[in-house]
Motif scaffolding. Structure first.
Motif, PDB file in Angstrom:
ATOM      1  N   ASP A 157      16.515 -57.747  52.094  1.00 27.06           N
ATOM      2  CA  ASP A 157      16.313 -58.776  51.143  1.00 27.06           C
ATOM      3  C   ASP A 157      15.120 -58.257  50.396  1.00 27.06           C
ATOM      4  OD1 ASP A 157      18.036 -60.195  52.547  1.00 27.06           O
ATOM      5  OD2 ASP A 157      16.952 -61.739  53.356  1.00 27.06           O
ATOM      6  N   ASP A 158      13.949 -57.739  51.269  1.00 26.66           N
ATOM      7  CA  ASP A 158      12.857 -57.333  50.480  1.00 26.66           C
ATOM      8  C   ASP A 158      12.959 -56.056  49.401  1.00 26.66           C
ATOM      9  OD1 ASP A 158      11.362 -59.183  51.956  1.00 26.66           O
ATOM     10  OD2 ASP A 158      10.459 -57.758  53.502  1.00 26.66           O
ATOM     11  N   TRP A 159      13.902 -55.215  49.848  1.00 21.73           N
ATOM     12  CA  TRP A 159      14.408 -54.144  49.205  1.00 21.73           C
ATOM     13  C   TRP A 159      14.986 -54.554  47.790  1.00 21.73           C
ATOM     14  CZ3 TRP A 159      17.941 -51.617  46.293  1.00 21.73           C
ATOM     15  CH2 TRP A 159      17.537 -50.104  45.817  1.00 21.73           C
ATOM     16  N   ILE A 160      16.009 -55.569  47.956  1.00 22.48           N
ATOM     17  CA  ILE A 160      16.734 -55.991  46.645  1.00 22.48           C
ATOM     18  C   ILE A 160      15.720 -56.679  45.984  1.00 22.48           C
ATOM     19  CG2 ILE A 160      18.146 -57.844  45.921  1.00 22.48           C
ATOM     20  CD1 ILE A 160      19.909 -56.939  48.470  1.00 22.48           C
ATOM     21  N   VAL A 161      14.844 -57.352  46.495  1.00 23.64           N
ATOM     22  CA  VAL A 161      14.014 -58.111  45.366  1.00 23.64           C
ATOM     23  C   VAL A 161      12.825 -57.435  44.932  1.00 23.64           C
ATOM     24  CG1 VAL A 161      11.968 -59.869  45.645  1.00 23.64           C
ATOM     25  CG2 VAL A 161      14.082 -60.527  46.957  1.00 23.64           C
ATOM     26  N   ASP A 162      12.836 -56.216  45.637  1.00 24.25           N
ATOM     27  CA  ASP A 162      11.696 -55.215  44.867  1.00 24.25           C
ATOM     28  C   ASP A 162      12.468 -54.452  43.685  1.00 24.25           C
ATOM     29  OD1 ASP A 162       9.533 -56.059  46.558  1.00 24.25           O
ATOM     30  OD2 ASP A 162       9.901 -54.106  48.023  1.00 24.25           O
ATOM     31  N   HIS A 163      13.663 -54.606  43.810  1.00 20.52           N
ATOM     32  CA  HIS A 163      14.463 -53.683  42.746  1.00 20.52           C
ATOM     33  C   HIS A 163      15.200 -54.544  41.828  1.00 20.52           C
ATOM     34  CE1 HIS A 163      13.360 -50.839  45.862  1.00 20.52           C
ATOM     35  NE2 HIS A 163      13.577 -49.727  44.901  1.00 20.52           N
ATOM     36  N   ALA A 164      15.666 -55.609  41.909  1.00 17.24           N
ATOM     37  CA  ALA A 164      16.480 -56.474  41.050  1.00 17.24           C
ATOM     38  C   ALA A 164      15.448 -57.433  40.140  1.00 17.24           C
ATOM     39  CB  ALA A 164      17.301 -57.262  41.868  1.00 17.24           C
ATOM     40  N   GLY A 165      15.904 -57.356  39.071  1.00 19.86           N
ATOM     41  CA  GLY A 165      14.978 -58.053  38.038  1.00 19.86           C
ATOM     42  C   GLY A 165      15.785 -58.769  36.950  1.00 19.86           C
ATOM     43  N   ALA A 166      15.224 -59.164  35.948  1.00 22.92           N
ATOM     44  CA  ALA A 166      15.508 -59.795  34.742  1.00 22.92           C
ATOM     45  C   ALA A 166      17.138 -59.041  34.241  1.00 22.92           C
ATOM     46  CB  ALA A 166      14.851 -60.204  33.850  1.00 22.92           C
ATOM     47  N   GLY A 167      18.065 -59.882  34.153  1.00 22.95           N
ATOM     48  CA  GLY A 167      19.344 -59.195  33.549  1.00 22.95           C
ATOM     49  C   GLY A 167      20.363 -58.470  34.632  1.00 22.95           C
ATOM     50  N   ASP A 168      19.650 -58.312  35.933  1.00 19.92           N
ATOM     51  CA  ASP A 168      20.578 -57.913  36.979  1.00 19.92           C
ATOM     52  C   ASP A 168      21.412 -58.781  37.507  1.00 19.92           C
ATOM     53  OD1 ASP A 168      19.516 -55.250  36.430  1.00 19.92           O
ATOM     54  OD2 ASP A 168      17.782 -55.635  37.924  1.00 19.92           O
ATOM     55  N   LEU A 169      22.391 -58.442  38.393  1.00 22.62           N
ATOM     56  CA  LEU A 169      23.035 -59.274  39.138  1.00 22.62           C
ATOM     57  C   LEU A 169      22.947 -59.158  40.604  1.00 22.62           C
ATOM     58  CD1 LEU A 169      25.183 -58.485  36.500  1.00 22.62           C
ATOM     59  CD2 LEU A 169      26.074 -60.542  37.457  1.00 22.62           C
ATOM     60  N   VAL A 170      22.919 -60.194  41.620  1.00 20.81           N
ATOM     61  CA  VAL A 170      22.900 -59.985  42.893  1.00 20.81           C
ATOM     62  C   VAL A 170      23.701 -60.811  43.646  1.00 20.81           C
ATOM     63  CG1 VAL A 170      21.223 -60.587  45.091  1.00 20.81           C
ATOM     64  CG2 VAL A 170      20.115 -59.846  42.940  1.00 20.81           C
ATOM     65  N   ILE A 171      24.486 -60.095  44.829  1.00 22.87           N
ATOM     66  CA  ILE A 171      25.552 -60.807  45.285  1.00 22.87           C
ATOM     67  C   ILE A 171      24.847 -60.977  46.874  1.00 22.87           C
ATOM     68  CG2 ILE A 171      27.943 -60.734  46.173  1.00 22.87           C
ATOM     69  CD1 ILE A 171      27.419 -60.619  43.024  1.00 22.87           C
ATOM     70  N   THR A 172      25.081 -62.307  47.160  1.00 19.96           N
ATOM     71  CA  THR A 172      24.388 -62.622  48.469  1.00 19.96           C
ATOM     72  C   THR A 172      24.840 -64.121  49.032  1.00 19.96           C
ATOM     73  OG1 THR A 172      22.450 -62.595  50.006  1.00 19.96           O
ATOM     74  CG2 THR A 172      22.163 -63.542  47.770  1.00 19.96           C
ATOM     75  N   SER A 173      24.862 -64.124  50.299  1.00 23.04           N
ATOM     76  CA  SER A 173      25.126 -65.476  50.843  1.00 23.04           C
ATOM     77  C   SER A 173      23.793 -66.133  51.421  1.00 23.04           C
ATOM     78  CB  SER A 173      26.145 -65.741  51.900  1.00 23.04           C
ATOM     79  OG  SER A 173      26.227 -64.464  52.670  1.00 23.04           O
ATOM     80  N   ASP A 174      22.997 -65.255  51.416  1.00 25.55           N
ATOM     81  CA  ASP A 174      21.640 -65.447  52.003  1.00 25.55           C
ATOM     82  C   ASP A 174      20.612 -66.318  51.009  1.00 25.55           C
ATOM     83  OD1 ASP A 174      18.580 -65.172  52.285  1.00 25.55           O
ATOM     84  OD2 ASP A 174      19.317 -63.670  54.065  1.00 25.55           O
ATOM     85  N   ILE A 175      20.422 -67.694  51.343  1.00 27.39           N
ATOM     86  CA  ILE A 175      19.920 -68.587  50.510  1.00 27.39           C
ATOM     87  C   ILE A 175      18.610 -68.368  50.025  1.00 27.39           C
ATOM     88  CG2 ILE A 175      19.576 -70.851  49.857  1.00 27.39           C
ATOM     89  CD1 ILE A 175      21.882 -71.511  51.431  1.00 27.39           C
TER      90      ILE A 175
END
Length: 152
Positions: A59-77
């Motif tokens: 989760d931390d890695w994704i949050v550190d790399h995903a930003g405005a305009g990107d898409l994130v697929i997760t079932s983790d609320i």
């Protein structure tokens, strides 16, 4: 503006193949992030990131790399909430979008369900993943990718 990227919380994600197929049609990079069990891809547009074992390492890695305009697929609320704060478009593997308007209720329901499981009021079974879920994901994800590309 750079092309949108796609980040997938890949531990137990049932739509990895679908994500790669849609991203490939649109020429977008997909990054699968997991604690274990990722098979490397020969596709240069598919990256696999193995993070150290830990409760929120992926989760931390994704949050550190995903930003405005990107898409994130997760079932983790909680991850969905954090990614939304970064400006990412977030959806679950059934195609259900997480939005600024819906994330508060999703977090509250998660807390309630956790409490019910802890007190024995609920067994905590999740519904099985269906062909309808997969079809819905494909439709919603493709539309989200098209929107993200237009906005980039």
């Amino acid at each position: 503006m750079a092309a949108p990227q796609i980040f997938v919380d890949a531990d137990a994600c049932p739509v990895k193949d679908e994500v790669v197929r849609v991203a490939g049609r649109h020429g977008l990079v997909v990054t699968f992030v997991a604690n274990f069990g990722l098979r490397p891809s020969r596709d240069p547009m598919v990256r696999s990131v193995m993070v150290p074992q830990g409760a929120d390492a992926a989760d931390d890695w994704i949050v550190d790399h995903a930003g405005a305009g990107d898409l994130v697929i997760t079932s983790d609320i909680p991850l969905a909430s954090r990614a939304l704060k970064n400006g990412a478009t977030v959806m679950g593997p059934t195609g259900k979008p997480f939005t600024e308007q819906s994330i508060g209720m999703a977090l509250a329901m998660r807390e309630l369900n956790q409490h019910l499981r802890e007190t024995g009021e609920s067994k905590g079974y999740n519904a099985g993943y269906t062909a309808k879920d997969r079809a819905n994901f494909l439709q919603v994800f493709d539309a989200a990718v098209q929107r993200a590309k237009r906005q980039s």
